[in-house]
Write an enzyme that holds these catalytic residues in place. Structure first.
Site, PDB file in Angstrom:
ATOM      1  N   ASN A  82       0.874  -1.180   0.000  1.00  0.00           N
ATOM      2  CA  ASN A  82       0.000   0.000   0.000  1.00  0.00           C
ATOM      3  C   ASN A  82       0.910   1.230   0.000  1.00  0.00           C
ATOM      4  O   ASN A  82       1.471   1.582   1.030  1.00  0.00           O
ATOM      5  CB  ASN A  82      -0.896  -0.028   1.249  1.00  0.00           C
ATOM      6  CG  ASN A  82      -1.745   1.230   1.384  1.00  0.00           C
ATOM      7  OD1 ASN A  82      -1.819   2.046   0.458  1.00  0.00           O
ATOM      8  ND2 ASN A  82      -2.377   1.389   2.532  1.00  0.00           N
ATOM      9  N   TRP A  83       1.032   1.833  -1.175  1.00  0.00           N
ATOM     10  CA  TRP A  83       1.936   2.999  -1.277  1.00  0.00           C
ATOM     11  C   TRP A  83       1.399   4.212  -0.533  1.00  0.00           C
ATOM     12  O   TRP A  83       2.128   5.161  -0.285  1.00  0.00           O
ATOM     13  CB  TRP A  83       2.105   3.399  -2.728  1.00  0.00           C
ATOM     14  CG  TRP A  83       2.866   2.443  -3.595  1.00  0.00           C
ATOM     15  CD1 TRP A  83       3.295   1.185  -3.291  1.00  0.00           C
ATOM     16  CD2 TRP A  83       3.280   2.691  -4.941  1.00  0.00           C
ATOM     17  NE1 TRP A  83       3.954   0.643  -4.366  1.00  0.00           N
ATOM     18  CE2 TRP A  83       3.963   1.539  -5.388  1.00  0.00           C
ATOM     19  CE3 TRP A  83       3.139   3.774  -5.817  1.00  0.00           C
ATOM     20  CZ2 TRP A  83       4.503   1.443  -6.674  1.00  0.00           C
ATOM     21  CZ3 TRP A  83       3.669   3.681  -7.098  1.00  0.00           C
ATOM     22  CH2 TRP A  83       4.350   2.529  -7.513  1.00  0.00           C
ATOM     23  N   LYS A  84       0.102   4.210  -0.241  1.00  0.00           N
ATOM     24  CA  LYS A  84      -0.557   5.390   0.330  1.00  0.00           C
ATOM     25  C   LYS A  84      -0.322   6.593  -0.595  1.00  0.00           C
ATOM     26  O   LYS A  84      -0.287   6.412  -1.810  1.00  0.00           O
ATOM     27  CB  LYS A  84      -0.072   5.627   1.764  1.00  0.00           C
ATOM     28  CG  LYS A  84      -0.198   4.359   2.622  1.00  0.00           C
ATOM     29  CD  LYS A  84      -0.001   4.582   4.080  1.00  0.00           C
ATOM     30  CE  LYS A  84      -0.148   3.249   4.817  1.00  0.00           C
ATOM     31  NZ  LYS A  84      -0.008   3.350   6.259  1.00  0.00           N
ATOM     32  N   HIS A  94      -9.350   1.244   5.135  1.00  0.00           N
ATOM     33  CA  HIS A  94      -8.073   1.441   5.833  1.00  0.00           C
ATOM     34  C   HIS A  94      -8.305   2.371   7.030  1.00  0.00           C
ATOM     35  O   HIS A  94      -9.133   3.291   6.951  1.00  0.00           O
ATOM     36  CB  HIS A  94      -7.044   2.040   4.868  1.00  0.00           C
ATOM     37  CG  HIS A  94      -5.663   1.987   5.430  1.00  0.00           C
ATOM     38  ND1 HIS A  94      -5.219   2.897   6.360  1.00  0.00           N
ATOM     39  CD2 HIS A  94      -4.641   1.115   5.233  1.00  0.00           C
ATOM     40  CE1 HIS A  94      -3.976   2.588   6.701  1.00  0.00           C
ATOM     41  NE2 HIS A  94      -3.606   1.515   6.037  1.00  0.00           N
ATOM     42  N   GLU A 103      -6.720   4.784   8.096  1.00  0.00           N
ATOM     43  CA  GLU A 103      -6.534   6.216   7.784  1.00  0.00           C
ATOM     44  C   GLU A 103      -7.807   6.799   7.168  1.00  0.00           C
ATOM     45  O   GLU A 103      -8.167   7.945   7.431  1.00  0.00           O
ATOM     46  CB  GLU A 103      -5.319   6.384   6.857  1.00  0.00           C
ATOM     47  CG  GLU A 103      -4.016   6.118   7.615  1.00  0.00           C
ATOM     48  CD  GLU A 103      -2.894   5.526   6.783  1.00  0.00           C
ATOM     49  OE1 GLU A 103      -2.972   5.560   5.540  1.00  0.00           O
ATOM     50  OE2 GLU A 103      -1.930   5.023   7.395  1.00  0.00           O
ATOM     51  N   GLU A 161      -4.987  -4.766  10.774  1.00  0.00           N
ATOM     52  CA  GLU A 161      -3.941  -3.758  10.935  1.00  0.00           C
ATOM     53  C   GLU A 161      -4.178  -3.003  12.243  1.00  0.00           C
ATOM     54  O   GLU A 161      -4.969  -2.039  12.268  1.00  0.00           O
ATOM     55  CB  GLU A 161      -3.968  -2.762   9.781  1.00  0.00           C
ATOM     56  CG  GLU A 161      -3.717  -3.374   8.421  1.00  0.00           C
ATOM     57  CD  GLU A 161      -3.162  -2.356   7.431  1.00  0.00           C
ATOM     58  OE1 GLU A 161      -2.084  -2.600   6.891  1.00  0.00           O
ATOM     59  OE2 GLU A 161      -3.794  -1.299   7.226  1.00  0.00           O
ATOM     60  N   GLY A 178       2.857   2.461  10.825  1.00  0.00           N
ATOM     61  CA  GLY A 178       3.805   3.562  10.653  1.00  0.00           C
ATOM     62  C   GLY A 178       4.547   3.947  11.929  1.00  0.00           C
ATOM     63  O   GLY A 178       5.177   4.995  11.992  1.00  0.00           O
ATOM     64  N   SER A 229       3.802  -1.917  10.368  1.00  0.00           N
ATOM     65  CA  SER A 229       5.264  -1.948  10.553  1.00  0.00           C
ATOM     66  C   SER A 229       5.868  -3.307  10.204  1.00  0.00           C
ATOM     67  O   SER A 229       6.821  -3.752  10.833  1.00  0.00           O
ATOM     68  CB  SER A 229       5.636  -1.549  11.988  1.00  0.00           C
ATOM     69  OG  SER A 229       5.252  -0.210  12.231  1.00  0.00           O
ATOM     70  N   GLY A 273       2.963  -1.118   4.236  1.00  0.00           N
ATOM     71  CA  GLY A 273       2.968   0.310   3.935  1.00  0.00           C
ATOM     72  C   GLY A 273       4.371   0.779   3.580  1.00  0.00           C
ATOM     73  O   GLY A 273       4.845   0.578   2.455  1.00  0.00           O
ATOM     74  N   GLY A 274       5.048   1.396   4.537  1.00  0.00           N
ATOM     75  CA  GLY A 274       6.358   2.014   4.285  1.00  0.00           C
ATOM     76  C   GLY A 274       7.348   1.107   3.566  1.00  0.00           C
ATOM     77  O   GLY A 274       8.048   1.544   2.637  1.00  0.00           O
TER      78      GLY A 274
HETATM   79  P1  13P Z   1       3.249   0.507   7.635  1.00  0.00           P
HETATM   80  O1  13P Z   1       3.736  -0.802   7.063  1.00  0.00           O
HETATM   81  O2  13P Z   1       3.953   1.699   7.093  1.00  0.00           O
HETATM   82  O3  13P Z   1       3.202   0.454   9.137  1.00  0.00           O
HETATM   83  O4  13P Z   1       1.739   0.665   7.145  1.00  0.00           O
HETATM   84  C1  13P Z   1       0.869  -0.403   7.237  1.00  0.00           C
HETATM   85  C2  13P Z   1      -0.344  -0.057   6.500  1.00  0.00           C
HETATM   86  O5  13P Z   1      -1.099   0.817   6.899  1.00  0.00           O
HETATM   87  C3  13P Z   1      -0.614  -0.777   5.254  1.00  0.00           C
HETATM   88  O6  13P Z   1      -1.899  -0.535   4.792  1.00  0.00           O
END
Ligand code: 13P
Length: 255
Positions: A9-11, A98, A100, A170, A176, A216, A237-238
């Site tokens: 997930n590049w966000k 998600h 967010e 999640e 993050g 993470s 994510g990251g």
């Molecule tokens: P991180 O891997 O950056 O913690 O993010 C997880 C995430 O929200 C994937 O959708």
């Protein structure tokens, strides 16, 4: 058996040049290094979707994902993108709910149930996200809370539709933050969710449901998380923004 998936997930990251480079590197490394039984999904911002699929060169184990869609089929919703538009650009997976989006865009489980319906009606796979806050983890019935997210967001579906859904657990406190859930914490929740699904849809449907862990996750901790019996992959994510790291995570998923 159920599908094994690693989704990136590049966000809201990477402009065109860096994003295109990342797709190209991941495509090549996945072709050469990742077991073809592992489904890799790249969930990127909308503008990439029109051309990214062509870069996959019909590699069956890389799929195209979006990060959201609107809950209505079409109409006067300026700035929004429908599930049918996504499908027409050959999108395969759509992240729904998600944390967010739940937090910043006030998306409720009832609204997410509508989005899931749209994604399924357009022959795509929803990746339905769920997970508890830190306050709930420390002081509340966090398992009960996440089960309720599934009940409201998904259990309206008949079994033949529910089996097409992928679920991503999640925990918000792990996203993050560098604070990954331990394998024991991930397994506890995943086993509870699978049991919850079994209670509603039966053991066979539960055994076929893919449950991803996200928060993470990186190349160091992925092997122990993916070794848990009820963890079927990850939503990253990251670490999905770095080709080597992301592909190493994909490689650590037992096929
Ligand atoms: P991180 O891997 O950056 O913690 O993010 C997880 C995430 O929200 C994937 O959708």
């Amino acid at each position: 058996m159920r599908k094994k998936i690693v989704a990136g997930n590049w966000k809201m990251n990477l402009t065109r040049e860096a994003g295109t480079m990342l797709i190209s590197e991941v495509v090549n490394m996945v072709r050469d290094e990742v077991n073809s039984q592992v489904q890799v999904v790249l969930c990127m911002p909308y503008p990439y979707l029109g051309f990214a699929k062509r870069m996959f060169r019909s590699q069956a184990n890389i799929a195209l994902g979006a990060q959201n869609c609107h809950e209505k089929p079409a109409g006067a919703y300026t700035g929004e993108v429908s599930a049918s538009i996504l499908r027409s650009f050959e999108v395969d997976y759509v992240i729904v709910g998600h944390s967010e989006r739940r937090e910043y865009f006030k998306e409720s489980d009832e609204l997410l149930a509508e989005k899931v319906r749209q994604v399924l009606a357009n022959q795509m796979t929803p990746i339905f996200c769920c997970g508890e806050s830190l306050a709930l983890r420390q002081n509340g019935d966090y398992v009960g809370f996440v089960k309720q997210q599934l009940t409201t967001g998904l259990f309206h579906l008949p079994a033949q539709d529910f089996i097409r859904v992928v679920i991503a657990y999640e925990p918000i406190w792990a996203i993050g933050t560098g604070l990954t859930a331990s394998p024991e914490q991930a397994q506890e929740m995943h086993a509870a969710l699978r049991q919850h699904i079994a209670n509603h849809y039966g053991e066979t449907v539960a055994a076929h449901t893919t449950l991803l862990y996200g928060g993470s996750c990186n190349a160091q901790n992925a092997p122990s998380l993916f070794a848990c019996p009820d963890v079927d992959g990850g939503l990253i994510g990251g670490a999905s923004l770095k080709s080597r790291e992301f592909v190493n995570i994909c490689k650590s998923l037992p096929a």
